[in-house]
Scaffold this motif. Structure first.
Motif, short mmCIF file in Angstrom:
data_model
loop_
_atom_site.label_atom_id
_atom_site.label_comp_id
_atom_site.label_asym_id
_atom_site.label_seq_id
_atom_site.Cartn_x
_atom_site.Cartn_y
_atom_site.Cartn_z
N TYR A 60 -5.48 -13.99 17.50
CA TYR A 60 -4.95 -12.67 17.15
C TYR A 60 -5.64 -12.14 15.90
CZ TYR A 60 -1.15 -13.40 20.46
OH TYR A 60 -0.43 -13.62 21.60
N LYS A 61 -5.93 -10.84 15.93
CA LYS A 61 -6.44 -10.15 14.75
C LYS A 61 -5.31 -9.33 14.13
CE LYS A 61 -11.22 -9.64 16.38
NZ LYS A 61 -12.31 -8.67 16.72
N TYR A 62 -5.28 -9.31 12.81
CA TYR A 62 -4.27 -8.56 12.08
C TYR A 62 -4.95 -7.51 11.21
CZ TYR A 62 -0.64 -11.73 13.60
OH TYR A 62 0.25 -12.43 14.39
N GLY A 63 -4.54 -6.28 11.39
CA GLY A 63 -5.03 -5.20 10.56
C GLY A 63 -3.98 -4.78 9.55
N ASP A 64 -4.41 -4.57 8.31
CA ASP A 64 -3.49 -4.19 7.23
C ASP A 64 -2.36 -5.20 7.08
OD1 ASP A 64 -4.84 -1.93 6.34
OD2 ASP A 64 -3.88 -0.64 7.83
N LEU A 65 -2.71 -6.49 7.11
CA LEU A 65 -1.73 -7.53 6.80
C LEU A 65 -1.21 -7.29 5.39
CD1 LEU A 65 -0.56 -10.35 7.81
CD2 LEU A 65 -2.35 -11.36 6.37
N GLN A 66 0.11 -7.24 5.25
CA GLN A 66 0.72 -6.85 3.97
C GLN A 66 0.78 -8.06 3.04
OE1 GLN A 66 4.37 -5.31 5.53
NE2 GLN A 66 3.38 -3.52 6.44
N VAL A 67 0.14 -7.92 1.87
CA VAL A 67 0.04 -9.00 0.90
C VAL A 67 0.47 -8.45 -0.46
CG1 VAL A 67 -1.46 -10.73 -0.15
CG2 VAL A 67 -1.93 -9.93 2.17
N ASP A 68 1.43 -9.09 -1.09
CA ASP A 68 1.93 -8.61 -2.38
C ASP A 68 1.30 -9.41 -3.51
OD1 ASP A 68 3.85 -6.52 -3.18
OD2 ASP A 68 4.75 -8.14 -4.35
N PHE A 69 0.98 -8.70 -4.61
CA PHE A 69 0.28 -9.33 -5.73
C PHE A 69 0.83 -8.81 -7.04
CE2 PHE A 69 -3.26 -9.21 -8.83
CZ PHE A 69 -3.54 -10.56 -8.92
N PHE A 70 1.07 -9.73 -8.00
CA PHE A 70 1.46 -9.33 -9.34
C PHE A 70 0.20 -9.22 -10.19
CE2 PHE A 70 2.72 -10.51 -13.74
CZ PHE A 70 3.46 -9.36 -14.02
N ASN A 71 -0.14 -7.98 -10.56
CA ASN A 71 -1.35 -7.71 -11.33
C ASN A 71 -1.01 -7.79 -12.81
OD1 ASN A 71 -3.69 -6.66 -12.47
ND2 ASN A 71 -4.02 -5.25 -10.77
N SER A 72 -1.19 -8.97 -13.38
CA SER A 72 -0.75 -9.17 -14.77
C SER A 72 -1.52 -8.35 -15.80
CB SER A 72 -0.80 -10.66 -15.12
OG SER A 72 -2.09 -11.18 -14.89
N PRO A 73 -2.83 -8.07 -15.66
CA PRO A 73 -3.51 -7.28 -16.69
C PRO A 73 -2.93 -5.88 -16.88
CG PRO A 73 -5.11 -8.43 -15.34
CD PRO A 73 -3.78 -8.61 -14.69
N ILE A 74 -2.47 -5.23 -15.81
CA ILE A 74 -1.88 -3.90 -15.95
C ILE A 74 -0.38 -3.92 -15.76
CG2 ILE A 74 -4.01 -2.77 -15.22
CD1 ILE A 74 -2.62 -2.19 -12.53
N PHE A 75 0.19 -5.12 -15.69
CA PHE A 75 1.63 -5.32 -15.60
C PHE A 75 2.22 -4.49 -14.45
CE2 PHE A 75 5.92 -6.00 -17.23
CZ PHE A 75 5.80 -7.27 -17.74
N ALA A 76 1.72 -4.72 -13.24
CA ALA A 76 2.19 -3.96 -12.09
C ALA A 76 2.15 -4.82 -10.84
CB ALA A 76 1.34 -2.72 -11.87
N PHE A 77 3.15 -4.62 -10.00
CA PHE A 77 3.13 -5.21 -8.67
C PHE A 77 2.37 -4.28 -7.74
CE2 PHE A 77 6.85 -7.29 -10.45
CZ PHE A 77 6.71 -8.60 -10.00
N THR A 111 1.36 -3.93 -3.55
CA THR A 111 1.37 -4.42 -2.18
C THR A 111 0.07 -3.96 -1.54
OG1 THR A 111 3.77 -4.33 -2.06
CG2 THR A 111 2.58 -4.46 0.01
N LEU A 112 -0.80 -4.92 -1.27
CA LEU A 112 -2.13 -4.65 -0.74
C LEU A 112 -2.15 -4.94 0.76
CD1 LEU A 112 -3.92 -6.66 -3.56
CD2 LEU A 112 -3.53 -4.20 -3.53
N THR A 113 -3.22 -4.52 1.41
CA THR A 113 -3.38 -4.84 2.82
C THR A 113 -4.77 -5.41 3.05
OG1 THR A 113 -4.07 -2.56 3.31
CG2 THR A 113 -1.74 -3.11 3.62
N ALA A 114 -4.86 -6.30 4.03
CA ALA A 114 -6.12 -6.97 4.35
C ALA A 114 -6.17 -7.23 5.84
CB ALA A 114 -6.25 -8.28 3.58
N ASP A 115 -7.36 -7.49 6.35
CA ASP A 115 -7.51 -7.87 7.76
C ASP A 115 -7.62 -9.39 7.85
OD1 ASP A 115 -7.52 -5.20 8.35
OD2 ASP A 115 -9.70 -5.06 8.55
N ALA A 116 -7.08 -9.95 8.92
CA ALA A 116 -7.07 -11.40 9.07
C ALA A 116 -7.10 -11.78 10.54
CB ALA A 116 -5.82 -12.00 8.40
N ARG A 117 -7.34 -13.05 10.80
CA ARG A 117 -7.31 -13.59 12.16
C ARG A 117 -6.64 -14.96 12.14
NH1 ARG A 117 -10.58 -13.37 16.90
NH2 ARG A 117 -12.15 -12.07 15.88
N THR A 118 -5.82 -15.20 13.14
CA THR A 118 -5.26 -16.53 13.35
C THR A 118 -5.56 -16.96 14.78
OG1 THR A 118 -3.24 -17.89 13.28
CG2 THR A 118 -2.98 -15.61 13.97
#
Length: 812
Positions: A602-619, A621-628
């Protein structure tokens, strides 16, 4: 994939040789023989079918196994399903559910889970469902891969479907009591069920538990938290933060009332009302610093080891008495409360079955956490109060004509609302000029999201010949979400006019305190499956599947002045999946052996990935493509020569990788040599390229093996034993290729002993879980206030330690 399908078809012919011919003859000549496999019924296509006749990869857990292994939560389901992982988190969505390497980050409360939970036909996509206790279950079905047509809204990675028991035709009264030694937990259940008339039945199920002990030890010392008053020349005050309790110290009460009305063989109306209450002595009781750069915590100095130990302190008592949603004594806690009403109507009109599922559910979750998760003198504490409400109505019609073509059509409407409030203190700030409730607040968040979903779906099945069936369907989804976010109060030292210009607050000099987002999404999710039954007991299938999961809004994010795109930080696109799956299901050796093989990609488009960006002190939610992609083999053997013996197991290979994530954020302390050297073309910031890197909690190899045996021992008595092992190869708990987050390979062992009446009138059982006392993590966060010049401390979501429970069940 073409080669995989060819191999599967060849294997099916090999499986269907002389052994199966013998099985057919034996079944015809000795249908009453003892032993053999028990038939497992599933509802993977919204009708009751044998698990061996549905062209879906599904792991089904029967009511008998549920009781034997005490499966009463989503976590315990994962412990019995090798390629499913559940990590319990304190904040955000509250959980990370991962299947076949695909899951949803726990840190954003606005993300729906890629692995959806469905209870009695109603969709529960929020991570807080992990707080729900489940008991008196009829069956559990774990459906793997994208699901578009049969379970409410879409699920891109899989579905956990739970079906609770209905009242039967006979009176049933069951009382159960238990005690678990590790947590010193007392448990009691009571079930009363039966017919009140020929057409009306009722079932009441109650469960309560209380822990005098805990699963995790909390080790710390009294901390001195010093605040500086910005309204009084930064005069300082010292506050004592006492040591938090061991966790979780849970209290729980569950109740469900079921009413069932069957005025005729064609009409069934079932209404279920349920209530769930639980409270623990800490929301982050299972957060463990299991790997730190220097071997000790950068905050506390305690050793970072993979043990069932955490280091957290309560909110100082003199602050807690006025702090919003804090307990007066400052004790950390998590309190969850939910209500649900679920109505199912099934009406047969000739060869057409009409069904309706109406559901309203609401939950409120409150917590107070030491949100650096390992308290220091510069502690960070927060409280949260969030409410979720959802109403849904699904209508469906299915035909069962004698002809070659049958249809399924339906529609779904859902309306949701999230109300989110959070209160945070950190950096030792105080403002005596503010109200008592705001005096120690550094920042406060308030956010709402109103959602509406409308979907139409349908499927056509066409029996091309007696052994070959083609099924094709599609779901159309239209969703809207309207969101609001603000930080209405901030300590003035943190706003643009103060010393640390970080937050956009309503009282900030820029006046940009509010964010509003109106989102609309449209999606078509088709699927097609070809099923071949070359002979009795053999099913071969292959299919193309797609699925969609809503985009949304990160209600718990941070509105940072240093971010150039605050709306973009808080909103995210829908997640989509598409790919192929093929499998063989076989029942062999006179119904003694069940052997199933599945391959998927399966291919995944815009897989939702959350990240805490410590340098700018902000959360963000990013998206990426993936395959399983992978292969799964499972078997079950119940020899007729040894009645009561069952041997079962599975081996699973999964490879889950990013395929397009060229500008992923760098994890805390990542160096150029480790990959933090890619320049993002728009912002010019340093990034890392994660193409080809593994996803979070995606072991390549998982497996299980178990043996169960039950037999009569004379005088109307019987005894039983089961032993089950679960294995996982190593994996990264981080979704950002942080090698220091790696969880090593592990194996766990569960076992149970039972003794009682042969007619199940009474039973005494001893149930042991994780008997090797193995610690592992099913998710991770970088330790707040750690990292920068070095890697951050790795704080993992730990599992339950060794538990041993004794239960006594009596039927009246």
């Amino acid at each position: 994939m073409k080669g995989t399908l060819k191999g599967l078809l060849l294997a099916s012919c090999m499986l269907g040789g002389t052994n199966f011919a013998y099985a057919q003859e034996a079944q015809a000549g000795d249908t009453a023989s003892a032993g053999g496999l028990e038939e497992i019924i599933v509802t993977a296509r919204k009708r009751e079918e044998s698990v061996q006749t549905v062209p879906v990869a599904v792991t089904a857990i029967s009511e008998k196994v549920i009781q034997q292994r005490d499966i009463t939560s989503i976590e315990k389901i994962a412990a019995a399903t090798p390629n499913l992982s559940v990590g319990r988190a304190s904040n955000g969505s509250g959980a990370q559910l991962t299947m076949r390497g695909i899951g949803s980050s726990s840190t954003s409360i606005g993300i729906e889970q890629s692995v959806a939970v469905v209870v009695d036909g109603a969709y529960y996509g929020q991570g807080r469902v992990i707080q729900e206790g489940f008991f008196d279950l009829k069956r559990v079905e774990v459906l793997k891969g994208p699901q578009a047509l049969f379970f409410g809204k879409n699920a891109t990675a899989g579905v956990i479907s739970l079906t609770t028991n209905d009242p039967g035709n006979e009176r049933e009264i069951v009382a159960k009591a238990g005690y678990e030694f590790k947590a010193q937990q007392y448990m009691g259940e009571f079930i009363a069920s039966g017919p009140l008339s020929d057409t009306f039945g009722v079932r009441l199920a109650l469960r309560g538990s209380k822990m005098d002990g805990a699963y995790y030890d909390n080790v710390s010392t009294v901390r001195t938290y010093t605040t500086a008053d910005v309204a009084n020349g930064f005069a300082t005050t010292a506050h004592d933060a006492t040591v938090a309790s061991d966790g979780p110290g849970e209290k729980e009460f569950l109740g469900r009332l079921t009413l069932k009305y069957t005025p005729s063989n064609d009409l069934t109306v079932t209404v279920k009302g349920s209530f769930d209450y639980s409270k623990t002595k800490n929301s982050s009781w299972n957060y463990v610093a299991y790997n730190c750069p220097a071997g000790t915590s950068q905050l506390t100095g305690y050793a970072c080891t993979g043990e069932f130990v955490t280091h957290q302190n309560n909110i100082p008592t003199d602050i807690a008495k006025d702090f919003p949603f804090s307990q007066e004594d400052g004790q950390l806690y998590n309190r969850y409360r939910s209500w649900a009403i679920n109505g199912n109507v099934t009406y047969n009109v000739g060869d057409v079955t009409l069904s309706s599922v109406t559901n309203y559910n609401t939950n409120n979750n409150r917590w107070a956490c030491a949100c650096d998760f390992q308290s220091s003198d510069n502690g960070t504490w927060a409280t949260e109060n969030s409410t979720w409400r959802a109403f849904s109505q699904e209508l469906r019609a299915q035909t069962a004509f004698d002809g070659p073509i049958n249809l399924m059509v339906g529609g779904l409407y859902q309306k949701t609302k999230r109300i989110f409030n959070q209160y945070v203190m950190f950096a030792g700030l105080e403002n005596s000029g503010a109200s008592a409730a705001n005096r120690y607040l550094a920042s406060t968040k308030a956010s709402t999201t109103d959602g509406e979903t409308q979907a139409l779906f349908g499927q056509v099945t066409w029996k091309l010949v007696s052994t070959l069936e083609l099924a094709g369907g599609v779901r159309y989804t239209h969703e809207t979400k309207k969101s609001f976010f603000t930080q209405p109060y901030n300590n003035p030292y943190l706003t643009a006019g103060g010393g640390l210009p970080i937050f956009r607050g309503q009282d900030s000099a820029d006046g940009l305190g509010e964010i509003r987002a109106n989102q609309a999404f449209n999606d078509w999710s088709p699927e097609v499956t070809l099923t071949w039954k070359p002979q009795r007991g053999i099913l071969v299938y292959g299919g193309y599947k797609t699925a969609y999961k809503s985009g949304g809004f990160s209600n718990g994010g941070i509105n940072s002045l240093l971010s150039g795109d605050p709306v973009g930080d808080l909103t995210f696109n829908p997640e989509k999946a598409r790919g192929f799956e093929a499998g063989i299901k076989s029942t062999l050796l006179d119904n003694q052996l069940r052997l199933n093989l599945t391959a998927f990609t399966y291919k995944y488009g815009d897989l939702q990935v959350d990240f805490f960006n410590s340098p700018i002190f902000a959360f963000q939610t990013l998206t990426a493509d993936a395959r399983t992609k992978g292969v799964e083999l499972e078997f079950e053997f119940a020899p007729r020569g040894v009645d009561g013996l069952n041997v079962h197991g599975s081996i699973n290979y999964t490879r889950a990788r990013y395929t397009n994530f060229p500008y992923a954020p760098c994890y805390a302390g990542e160096t150029a040599a480790e990959g933090c050297k890619v320049v993002e073309p728009v912002s010019g910031a340093l990034r890392q390229n994660l193409d080809g890197k593994p996803l979070s909690v995606a072991p390549e190899w998982t497996g299980a093996f178990g043996v169960g045996y039950e037999a009569a021992v004379g005088n109307g008595l019987k005894a039983g034993v089961n032993v089950d092992a679960r294995y996982s190869s190593s994996y990264l708990a981080s979704g950002f290729n942080a090698l220091q987050s790696r969880q090593g390979k592990y194996a766990t062992l569960d076992a149970g002993l039972r003794f009682g009446a042969e007619d199940d009138n009474w039973t005494i059982a001893v149930i042991g879980k994780n008997l090797t006392n193995k610690f592992y993590v099913s998710g991770v966060v970088d330790g707040p206030s750690t990292g920068g010049a070095t890697h951050a401390d790795q704080l993992g979501f730990g599992n339950l330690p060794r538990t041993v429970q004794v239960t006594v069940t009596k039927r009246f």
